[in-house]
Design a protein around this motif. Sequence first.
Motif, PDB file in Angstrom:
ATOM      1  N   LYS A  52       0.786  -1.237  -0.030  1.00  9.76           N
ATOM      2  CA  LYS A  52       0.044  -0.148   0.005  1.00  9.76           C
ATOM      3  C   LYS A  52       0.735   1.229  -0.064  1.00  9.76           C
ATOM      4  CE  LYS A  52      -3.646   2.304   2.212  1.00  9.76           C
ATOM      5  NZ  LYS A  52      -3.145   3.503   2.308  1.00  9.76           N
ATOM      6  N   ALA A  53       2.064   1.469   0.906  1.00 10.81           N
ATOM      7  CA  ALA A  53       3.045   2.409   0.894  1.00 10.81           C
ATOM      8  C   ALA A  53       3.520   2.626  -0.407  1.00 10.81           C
ATOM      9  CB  ALA A  53       3.832   2.235   1.896  1.00 10.81           C
ATOM     10  N   GLU A  54       3.884   1.541  -1.159  1.00 14.10           N
ATOM     11  CA  GLU A  54       4.497   1.646  -2.429  1.00 14.10           C
ATOM     12  C   GLU A  54       3.595   2.156  -3.625  1.00 14.10           C
ATOM     13  OE1 GLU A  54       5.868  -2.233  -3.223  1.00 14.10           O
ATOM     14  OE2 GLU A  54       7.706  -2.000  -2.124  1.00 14.10           O
ATOM     15  N   GLU A  55       2.086   1.860  -3.625  1.00 16.67           N
ATOM     16  CA  GLU A  55       1.296   2.008  -4.297  1.00 16.67           C
ATOM     17  C   GLU A  55       0.958   3.765  -3.909  1.00 16.67           C
ATOM     18  OE1 GLU A  55      -2.137  -0.269  -3.670  1.00 16.67           O
ATOM     19  OE2 GLU A  55      -1.230  -1.914  -5.126  1.00 16.67           O
ATOM     20  N   ASP A  56       0.860   4.158  -2.737  1.00 14.82           N
ATOM     21  CA  ASP A  56       0.531   5.344  -2.333  1.00 14.82           C
ATOM     22  C   ASP A  56       1.676   6.315  -2.976  1.00 14.82           C
ATOM     23  OD1 ASP A  56      -1.665   4.897  -1.096  1.00 14.82           O
ATOM     24  OD2 ASP A  56      -0.850   4.815   0.936  1.00 14.82           O
ATOM     25  N   ALA A  57       2.997   5.771  -2.787  1.00 11.49           N
ATOM     26  CA  ALA A  57       4.160   6.515  -3.253  1.00 11.49           C
ATOM     27  C   ALA A  57       4.056   6.770  -4.721  1.00 11.49           C
ATOM     28  CB  ALA A  57       5.497   5.807  -2.960  1.00 11.49           C
ATOM     29  N   LYS A  58       3.670   5.799  -5.511  1.00 11.33           N
ATOM     30  CA  LYS A  58       3.612   6.009  -7.168  1.00 11.33           C
ATOM     31  C   LYS A  58       2.462   6.782  -7.170  1.00 11.33           C
ATOM     32  CE  LYS A  58       5.073   1.313  -8.203  1.00 11.33           C
ATOM     33  NZ  LYS A  58       4.737  -0.078  -8.771  1.00 11.33           N
ATOM     34  N   ALA A  59       1.381   6.879  -6.557  1.00 11.04           N
ATOM     35  CA  ALA A  59       0.291   7.966  -6.733  1.00 11.04           C
ATOM     36  C   ALA A  59       0.855   9.276  -6.488  1.00 11.04           C
ATOM     37  CB  ALA A  59      -0.888   7.261  -5.931  1.00 11.04           C
ATOM     38  N   ASP A  60       1.541   9.449  -5.382  1.00 12.42           N
ATOM     39  CA  ASP A  60       2.072  10.623  -5.114  1.00 12.42           C
ATOM     40  C   ASP A  60       3.001  11.320  -6.072  1.00 12.42           C
ATOM     41  OD1 ASP A  60       2.321  12.740  -2.951  1.00 12.42           O
ATOM     42  OD2 ASP A  60       4.322  12.208  -2.830  1.00 12.42           O
ATOM     43  N   LYS A  61       4.006  10.189  -6.567  1.00  7.60           N
ATOM     44  CA  LYS A  61       5.091  10.730  -7.581  1.00  7.60           C
ATOM     45  C   LYS A  61       4.260  11.271  -8.780  1.00  7.60           C
ATOM     46  CE  LYS A  61       9.080   9.284  -9.706  1.00  7.60           C
ATOM     47  NZ  LYS A  61      10.054   8.131 -10.076  1.00  7.60           N
ATOM     48  N   LYS A  62       3.019  10.574  -9.147  1.00  8.72           N
ATOM     49  CA  LYS A  62       2.234  11.083 -10.204  1.00  8.72           C
ATOM     50  C   LYS A  62       1.629  12.678 -10.034  1.00  8.72           C
ATOM     51  CE  LYS A  62       0.768   6.559 -12.040  1.00  8.72           C
ATOM     52  NZ  LYS A  62      -0.189   5.635 -12.268  1.00  8.72           N
ATOM     53  N   ASN A  63       1.543  12.885  -8.715  1.00  2.84           N
ATOM     54  CA  ASN A  63       1.023  14.200  -8.669  1.00  2.84           C
ATOM     55  C   ASN A  63       2.084  15.256  -8.255  1.00  2.84           C
ATOM     56  OD1 ASN A  63      -1.679  13.220  -8.794  1.00  2.84           O
ATOM     57  ND2 ASN A  63      -1.567  12.542  -6.764  1.00  2.84           N
ATOM     58  N   GLN A  64       3.366  14.738  -8.304  1.00  7.22           N
ATOM     59  CA  GLN A  64       4.504  15.677  -8.053  1.00  7.22           C
ATOM     60  C   GLN A  64       5.181  16.081  -9.484  1.00  7.22           C
ATOM     61  OE1 GLN A  64       5.995  16.410  -4.952  1.00  7.22           O
ATOM     62  NE2 GLN A  64       4.129  15.897  -4.175  1.00  7.22           N
ATOM     63  N   ALA A  65       5.667  17.146  -9.541  1.00 10.24           N
ATOM     64  CA  ALA A  65       6.477  17.948 -10.459  1.00 10.24           C
ATOM     65  C   ALA A  65       7.756  18.242 -10.189  1.00 10.24           C
ATOM     66  CB  ALA A  65       5.716  19.024 -11.344  1.00 10.24           C
ATOM     67  N   PRO A  86       4.079  19.462  -5.551  1.00 16.41           N
ATOM     68  CA  PRO A  86       2.705  19.075  -6.080  1.00 16.41           C
ATOM     69  C   PRO A  86       2.354  19.752  -7.361  1.00 16.41           C
ATOM     70  CG  PRO A  86       2.566  19.975  -4.037  1.00 16.41           C
ATOM     71  CD  PRO A  86       3.751  20.297  -4.153  1.00 16.41           C
ATOM     72  N   LYS A  87       1.659  19.107  -8.155  1.00 19.44           N
ATOM     73  CA  LYS A  87       1.296  19.399  -9.592  1.00 19.44           C
ATOM     74  C   LYS A  87      -0.105  20.140  -9.268  1.00 19.44           C
ATOM     75  CE  LYS A  87       3.216  15.828 -12.655  1.00 19.44           C
ATOM     76  NZ  LYS A  87       2.582  15.015 -13.611  1.00 19.44           N
ATOM     77  N   VAL A  88      -0.018  21.428  -9.341  1.00 18.60           N
ATOM     78  CA  VAL A  88      -0.919  22.203  -9.084  1.00 18.60           C
ATOM     79  C   VAL A  88      -1.367  23.134 -10.182  1.00 18.60           C
ATOM     80  CG1 VAL A  88      -0.979  22.038  -6.638  1.00 18.60           C
ATOM     81  CG2 VAL A  88       0.280  23.957  -7.528  1.00 18.60           C
ATOM     82  N   GLU A  89      -2.250  23.784 -10.584  1.00 17.94           N
ATOM     83  CA  GLU A  89      -2.372  24.948 -11.344  1.00 17.94           C
ATOM     84  C   GLU A  89      -1.983  26.251 -10.909  1.00 17.94           C
ATOM     85  OE1 GLU A  89      -6.126  27.250 -13.954  1.00 17.94           O
ATOM     86  OE2 GLU A  89      -6.581  25.589 -12.328  1.00 17.94           O
ATOM     87  N   GLY A  90      -1.180  27.034 -11.701  1.00 19.85           N
ATOM     88  CA  GLY A  90      -0.522  27.960 -11.354  1.00 19.85           C
ATOM     89  C   GLY A  90       0.933  27.587 -10.581  1.00 19.85           C
ATOM     90  N   ILE A  91       1.589  26.469 -10.910  1.00 14.89           N
ATOM     91  CA  ILE A  91       2.782  25.958 -10.396  1.00 14.89           C
ATOM     92  C   ILE A  91       4.063  27.055 -10.237  1.00 14.89           C
ATOM     93  CG2 ILE A  91       3.947  24.987 -12.412  1.00 14.89           C
ATOM     94  CD1 ILE A  91       4.605  22.432 -10.447  1.00 14.89           C
ATOM     95  N   ALA A  92       4.075  27.927 -11.487  1.00 12.93           N
ATOM     96  CA  ALA A  92       5.022  29.012 -11.501  1.00 12.93           C
ATOM     97  C   ALA A  92       4.903  29.914 -10.337  1.00 12.93           C
ATOM     98  CB  ALA A  92       4.962  29.615 -12.685  1.00 12.93           C
TER      99      ALA A  92
END
Length: 349
Positions: A52-65, A86-92
């Motif tokens: 579960k931790a590995e799956e959460d880490a993968k999901a978290d990585k997908k949401n990271q830039a 975190p990949k968010v609108e307005g990341i700049a």
Amino acid sequence: MRLKIACTVLVMLMLFALTGCLFGPEQKTSAPIDPPPAGVEEKYERQGAQKKAEEDAKADKKNQARVQLYFLANNGYVVPYAVDMPKVEGIAKEAMTMLVAGSKAESRLPEGFRGVLPKGTKVKGLNIQDGTATVDFSKEFLSYPAEMEKKILDAVTWTLTGFDSVERVNIWVDGRPLAKMPKGKTPAQGLTRNRGINLELAEGVNIGQSMPVTLYFLGQAPDNTVYYVPVTRMINRSDDVAGSVMQQLILGPKHGSGLSGALAETLKVNKLEMKDKTVLADFGGQLLQYGKGKSASKDAIQTIVLSLTENTGADKVKITVNGKAEATVEGKPLDKAVLRPEFVNPASL
């Protein structure tokens, strides 16, 4: 009639008796199941938690830039460092908040790194249009020491122009354009990477007949972390940009700068040629300092690749030694062109 009924009853009784003989009384058909060995349940629980931790880490990585930000190092230079956000609108805009002294980004940096913008600065807005990023800071942005003026502009400009959609930067304060910075009167509009970073003037150079080259040297944090530092040096104008870059890189950083070079001062450059976005660079044997003269240091290769690609527009460098591709770096053969790393500090070869 009675005899017939009695016979029927007798037949039925015999059938019931026969059934009992065939199937017998209700019995357990197998022995009791033994409980699982001690620790098995805990093992499966641990495996499940790990999965579960590995799956959460993968999901978290997908949401990271990963974003290249520029911070102030302990030696006074503005230095790039890649941070996951975190990949968010307005990341700049979020990237700009990371540059503020005391921001949450500092906990992820090597010892001696800190935000370059004055503490308390807020990013009120950031708009990107037609290649121009207009960033609006709060009034705290102006509360800086005079010696920090160019460092602040370097960090803001190089961080924002690291985004593909940004070529130039305009600075506003409290909703109004800032024509010049208040301390040194440095322009704060239309900023590009052409202004350089950590700018310095080579000795004996006429500024009116000069050109900039951005070189990468080595810095070291108090915790012994080694990192790459871009320095824009104004040198005598030349049509041979790659040759000038290598000449200055071999010359090394200025005395007393706190930086160090990764190349031997005796390093000979045999040939430099540009071909299909690749610099073909052939060096003398002085590049090979380890493993009985067959291995080059990673830092030497990285400073060459970073410096040549920064100034020539190439995206990779093919390195040979005396015409042969027999060198190694940390045990890996240097037989292919080395691509410029997408991010600097940490960088990968």
